[in-house]
Design an enzyme around this catalytic site. Structure first.
Site, mmCIF file in Angstrom:
data_model
loop_
_atom_site.group_PDB
_atom_site.id
_atom_site.type_symbol
_atom_site.label_atom_id
_atom_site.label_comp_id
_atom_site.label_asym_id
_atom_site.label_seq_id
_atom_site.Cartn_x
_atom_site.Cartn_y
_atom_site.Cartn_z
ATOM 1 N N TRP A 325 0.845 -1.201 0.000
ATOM 2 C CA TRP A 325 0.000 0.000 0.000
ATOM 3 C C TRP A 325 0.885 1.257 0.000
ATOM 4 O O TRP A 325 0.559 2.260 -0.618
ATOM 5 C CB TRP A 325 -0.904 -0.004 1.240
ATOM 6 C CG TRP A 325 -1.727 1.246 1.385
ATOM 7 C CD1 TRP A 325 -2.972 1.478 0.882
ATOM 8 C CD2 TRP A 325 -1.353 2.456 2.070
ATOM 9 N NE1 TRP A 325 -3.392 2.742 1.213
ATOM 10 C CE2 TRP A 325 -2.415 3.369 1.933
ATOM 11 C CE3 TRP A 325 -0.214 2.870 2.772
ATOM 12 C CZ2 TRP A 325 -2.391 4.646 2.478
ATOM 13 C CZ3 TRP A 325 -0.180 4.141 3.311
ATOM 14 C CH2 TRP A 325 -1.261 5.006 3.167
ATOM 15 N N HIS A 326 2.036 1.160 0.700
ATOM 16 C CA HIS A 326 2.897 2.345 0.815
ATOM 17 C C HIS A 326 3.540 2.735 -0.500
ATOM 18 O O HIS A 326 3.860 3.893 -0.719
ATOM 19 C CB HIS A 326 3.986 2.117 1.871
ATOM 20 C CG HIS A 326 3.480 2.274 3.255
ATOM 21 N ND1 HIS A 326 2.891 1.240 3.949
ATOM 22 C CD2 HIS A 326 3.419 3.342 4.082
ATOM 23 C CE1 HIS A 326 2.519 1.672 5.139
ATOM 24 N NE2 HIS A 326 2.815 2.940 5.243
ATOM 25 N N GLY A 327 3.755 1.786 -1.372
ATOM 26 C CA GLY A 327 4.372 2.174 -2.631
ATOM 27 C C GLY A 327 4.680 0.997 -3.514
ATOM 28 O O GLY A 327 4.714 -0.154 -3.052
#
Lengths: 477, 288
Positions: A325-327
């Site tokens: 989700w972060h990247g």
């Protein structure tokens, strides 16, 4: 528009005045104003992506009503599936398309098959990960009949685009935020004052701590091959504070801004570096995301029910998805994987709910045991942060290897013409502020309130970084 | 609402008092202490006669060791070159030095592709900001006016340029302004490297400010000398500098003078070893 910009310094007071003195007559006007202000706020960055938010809003608004009206379970499920497919499809396209294409090609090439495919030049719309999760929570909660669907498009659109938390959270649940749009807001002095204090504290975290750490972190991580052990350790520590203060600072400004408009947003950080184990850390770090994953992924997967193997599987899934989700980079996935690993002994020993209270509650200082636990948890978090910050997994392993092989603990003069000692002193002051107010939301309480505010203003002026304006890290997610 | 506005008013009052006090404090520190850096030296310190004056960017600052020239010639030599500066910066610095009483016999200007840049660099402008009004600095052909915010908002100029005038610089100005800490002349590079910079492209041969510097030297009855400092042996197309000969009388092109890459810190800058050799070459060629 960034919270730490001159534009926002003009925008926010203007909004406040118009909101409480011009459009305060009725709820409709208040919500319409918030919607216009939010679209203006987002459009300031890139107006082309306003269409995407509007599209997402209309789709989820319609699907929410459709889910609620459907009498047949399978039809409800179909509408929910459409919502999931559209929201995750948009997120997947804008955020992960190139990542998956590249990874696919790399995998094939490593197996000896020559494969070429071109990636697209895709701009990541700011905040897409945040508002997508927010709208998803809405349709899922309507499907679960935890929430009545919104019958007012303006209210719902204002909820999706609510500018204080639009671009980097907290990821608000529809069950908490949406009902607030159905009640006319009345000015609450206490709420507004606490909002201003939170904004001030958030600015301090961002402009003084996070932005001061940034050049040190960049200098050490970009030259990690030539740095000694002490600098490498400090690099990881600085990054731990940079990312914490950057994101917690943003969240505090967001929560404070919302309070100025009469809204209550959920708390996003609760002094995570004073955690005694990793389970506690995750109850205190990015709370809105970790509880989102808990409610919408972990529990549907079975959560802590079932065999230990199932529980472990679920833990690895949520941490690795959270990493992704972060990247769009394997470093984030590995970061999630590491956190899952750190969680394994806690889960196996059934110690995940051991530390529910604030550490050393009611005491001035922690015990030696608590101190050791906190330092160990911080150490684990720092190890994981190295993977989060490094350009790739190999570089992160190299970085950690050099901590042990470049065994010198001499204080190095960095290529940014600064000594580590200056930054350590600033961090020490910050940690003291946090420690002595860990049972409060922010330090500006008690009889020394004004002294503390004055000292923070002084530090903002003298230690704040204004020339080398740093964007909030979480905007990229 | 009343209590809220009271709270906001106290915050604004604290902020206002803070910026006024800090502005006065920083003004005092930066304006009234002994100079730190070449620009402050030019502004604050009374100047004397210099026989050989070198101006330019890092390709002079890292290349010309005036102590060698002084030892060889018995005359006074000063390297006032500043890393990253443009020709407009050099012109302003010359005017500031003259304003402080400088006279000179020989002026050396290094020419390189930065001739295409006629603007003042941001860092040079920022370095001037605290001094422009207090020292009433005005220079022909150059706009030095501060923005309204820089001029009227207390402390704004120090916050805006905090990388130059932050609390760290403030302490340095107070406690690290002796020659032990301040780079006031030749700044050597000690490492060796030779990263290929690629190929030099054509650039503007004239610059408004090299012309103004020329005029200035003529008016001051000083000799002006032009040269190009050496590049590493891997640099391609150094012949582009030959075109400068027709615009700058007496120009010497050293761009491909050295074939030994161990003289270079990187392709566009010599290291200390290279600078020692090059300075001696300058002494010989210009008969210093």
């Amino acid at each position: 528009m960034f919270f730490n910009s001159i534009e926002f310094l003009i925008f926010l007071p203007l909004c406040f005045i118009l909101y409480w003195f011009v459009v305060n007559r009725n709820l409709k006007l208040q919500n319409a104003f918030i919607l216009v202000a939010s679209y203006f706020f987002y459009g300031w960055w890139d107006y082309r992506f306003l269409g995407l938010i509007a599209f997402s809003t209309v789709i989820d608004y319609s699907l929410g009503i459709a889910i609620s009206k459907s009498q047949i379970k399978s039809r409800k499920k179909l509408f929910l599936f459409i919502s999931l497919a559209i929201n995750l499809g948009l997120l997947g396209f804008f955020k992960y398309f190139n990542f998956f294409v590249d990874s696919w090609i790399e995998a094939f090439n490593s197996l000896g098959y020559e494969m070429h495919a071109s990636t697209l030049n895709i701009i990541l719309p700011v905040g897409i990960s945040f508002y997508t999760f927010q709208t998803l929570s809405y349709t899922i909660d309507v499907y679960r009949e935890k929430l009545e669907p919104s019958k007012n498009l303006i209210n719902f659109a204002a909820y999706v685009a609510f500018f204080p938390q639009l671009v980097a959270g907290p990821i608000e649940r529809a069950t908490n935020l949406l009902p607030q749009f159905s009640k006319k807001r009345v000015f609450n002095e206490e709420q507004a004052i606490s909002g201003v204090n939170l904004i001030l504290w958030g600015l301090f975290q961002k402009v003084v701590i996070a932005d001061s750490c940034a050049p040190y972190v960049n200098s050490i991580f970009n030259n990690y091959e030539s740095m000694n052990s002490l600098s490498l350790i400090l690099g990881a520590v600085y990054f731990a504070f940079q990312i914490y203060c950057d994101f917690a600072g943003y969240s505090n400004i967001a929560i404070g801004t919302a309070r100025l408009l009469g809204f209550d947003l959920m708390r996003n950080f609760n002094y995570p570096y004073f955690s005694r184990d990793m389970a506690e850390f995750w109850r205190r770090w990015h709370i809105s995301l970790s509880t989102w994953f808990r409610d919408y992924l972990y529990i549907p997967l079975g959560g802590s029910r079932g065999s230990k193997w199932m529980q472990l599987r679920n833990v690895f899934i949520i941490f690795m998805v959270s990493g992704l989700w972060h990247g769009a980079n394997w470093t984030f996935v590995f970061w999630g994987f590491l956190h899952a690993l750190f969680f394994v002994p806690i889960l196996l020993l059934n110690r995940n709910r051991n530390n529910l209270d604030q550490v050393a509650k009611g005491k001035l200082l922690p015990s030696f045991k608590e101190m050791g636990q906190m330092l160990f948890t911080f150490l684990l978090a720092c190890i994981a942060w190295v993977f989060f910050r490094a350009p790739n997994i190999a570089a992160a392993f190299d970085y950690l290897k050099n901590v042990f092989t470049e065994a010198s603990f001499k204080i190095e003069y960095l290529n940014i013409e600064r000594y580590n000692i200056e930054m350590l002193l600033i961090l020490f002051i910050f940690v003291m502020y946090e420690w002595f107010h860990r049972e409060e939301e922010h330090p500006f309480t008690g009889k020394w309130k004004w002294i503390k505010i004055a000292s923070v203003i002084l530090m903002l002026l003298t230690l704040g970084v204004y020339s080398n304006h740093q964007d909030f890290i979480y905007f990229q997610f | 609402m009343k209590g809220f506005f009271k709270h906001i008013s106290i915050l604004i009052l604290m902020l206002s008092i803070g910026v006024v006090i800090l502005n006065n404090l920083y003004d005092n520190v930066f304006l009234n202490t002994s100079p730190r850096g070449k620009l402050q030296l030019a502004i604050k310190q009374e100047q004397e006669h210099i026989d050989y004056l070198f101006l330019g960017n890092s390709r002079v600052e890292n290349y010309i060791d005036c102590s060698i020239i002084e030892a060889a010639s018995g005359k006074i030599c000063k390297n006032y070159a500043m890393s990253g500066s443009s020709y407009q910066d050099a012109y302003v610095l010359l005017k500031l030095l003259k304003r402080s009483g400088l006279t000179y016999d020989n002026l050396f200007i290094q020419l390189d592709p930065s001739l295409k840049n006629e603007a003042m660099t941001e860092s040079f402008r920022a370095s001037l900001v605290p001094f422009v009004n207090s020292y009433e600095i005005q220079i022909d052909h150059v706009a030095l006016n501060l923005s309204p915010a820089e001029d009227h908002l207390p402390f704004y100029k120090y916050a805006k340029y905090d990388y130059l005038y932050g609390v760290r610089a403030c302490f340095a100005q107070l406690y690290k302004n002796t020659s032990e800490y301040v780079e006031l002349g030749y700044v050597p590079q000690y490492h060796t490297g030779n990263s290929n910079f690629g190929m030099l492209e054509d650039f503007a041969l004239k610059n408004r400010f090299t012309e103004l510097i020329k005029e200035e030297a003529v008016n001051d009855k000083a000799k002006i000398h032009f040269f190009t400092s050496p590049y590493c042996p891997d640099m391609d197309n150094t012949v582009v500098f030959n075109k400068l000969t027709s615009f700058y009388p007496g120009y010497i092109n050293y761009s491909s003078f050295y074939k030994e890459s161990h003289y270079f810190a990187n392709c566009t800058h010599m290291n200390d070893k290279g600078a020692q050799v090059f300075t001696k070459q300058i002494i010989k060629d210009f008969n210093l």
